[in-house]
Design an enzyme around this catalytic site. Sequence first.
Site, PDB file in Angstrom:
ATOM      1  N   HIS A 101       0.871  -1.174   0.000  1.00  0.00           N
ATOM      2  CA  HIS A 101       0.000   0.000   0.000  1.00  0.00           C
ATOM      3  C   HIS A 101       0.911   1.228   0.000  1.00  0.00           C
ATOM      4  CE1 HIS A 101      -2.404  -3.090   2.118  1.00  0.00           C
ATOM      5  NE2 HIS A 101      -3.476  -2.468   1.667  1.00  0.00           N
ATOM      6  N   ASP A 104       2.336   2.057   3.356  1.00  0.00           N
ATOM      7  CA  ASP A 104       3.251   1.041   3.894  1.00  0.00           C
ATOM      8  C   ASP A 104       4.695   1.465   3.670  1.00  0.00           C
ATOM      9  OD1 ASP A 104       1.036  -0.571   4.363  1.00  0.00           O
ATOM     10  OD2 ASP A 104       1.346  -1.799   2.578  1.00  0.00           O
TER      11      ASP A 104
END
Length: 440
Positions: A101, A104
């Site tokens: 993501h 992340d």
Amino acid sequence: MQAYFDQLDRVRYEGPQSTNPLAFRHYNPDELVLGKRMEDHLRFAACYWHTFCWNGADMFGVGAFNRPWQQPGEALELAKRKADVAFEFFHKLNVPFYCFHDVDVSPEGASLKEYKNNFAQMVDVLAAKQEQSGVKLLWGTANCFTNPRYGAGAATNPDPEVFSWAATQVVTAMNATHKLGGENYVLWGGREGYETLLNTDLRQEREQIGRFMQMVVEHKHKMGFQGTLLIEPKPQEPTKHQYDYDVATVYGFLKQFGLEKEIKVNIEANHATLAGHSFHHEIATAIALGIFGSVDANRGDAQLGWDTDQFPISVEENALVMYEILKAGGFTTGGLNFDAKVRRQSTDKYDLFYGHIGAMDTMALSLKIAARMVEDGELDKRVAKRYAGWNGELGQQILKGQLSLGELAQYAEQHNLAPVHQSGHQELLENLVNRYLFDK
């Protein structure tokens, strides 16, 4: 730079007799299965979020892991340290792909400007890491569910300004995925659902998310992205009811908005469990509907009503899954991403390797068993025999629309039809599958 996993060179294949917990027993990347390298069949990926972002916190306790990049400090420098460790892990685990993501890999920042600036810097870092390691991006996505602004969803939010913020994240993450050579882009429902119908306009929210997905498709073609767009079904959690409940629900949504030729599905085993389906069912349904794309390989717990995201360990379950995938021609742009995390009590950093190694061996052994099933062909023969009548004159006339309902009723009466039920032989077929699983 000091290696984080300094007690390990690289995980290698040592064969079924090995007792080395840091070696593969069944996953041999170069082994040919049905004429194709095992690595190319399985297309393994490790995920950024569970592996490097989760700190071990749960609803009842604080973080249990002592990861160096999760300590207080300058956010961008910590993100770069996390990338160092992540790519060390990917290389030593011997996985060809990874997934992330946006937040992340990069600090979100306090504004959209900060978000985009941070992400741009980290995309350059990731590009250099990919070039150095040879590890590729299976898919990227945007986290449009963690920040409190998304409490009522992103694309389905009652506030169009939240919708617009989410659009900015998705555009930025799509562009990053494209720049990094990602082979897919994933759209997970996140909080696209409702907690109560008392404050929810279902038609309005469905129109919003339908338009959002159309915009995603438009942007894909505008930017020239050649990868696959994927929706990941999930029935509930974090909301009470998610709009992307299961594969069949997603297909109905795609049909409604004319997207069934543009978007496929990324199927997670644990989400199938939460939807009351088997993993096998969701894979087979996606293939039957022509929207199978990729897999998040993990497992849930049938006795628990939430997403436990454990590593897959059942060859019995996954052999049938791989059987369906092989029959459908295998992965194209998709693969097997381990959307799984170590348990909160697994605080040794090498537990990350133990979990992934066991999962990779599970899927490799499942692949080999599935290949035997395909080569033998007995299951396919029995299914074909069961439906053989539909290849006959009557069956073909029905399927080709050559008989109306009234004409069919007349046919049945004129021919004094008295069909007799034929056994489905379920027990026999279950025994046959067990022979593939357990006979050497």
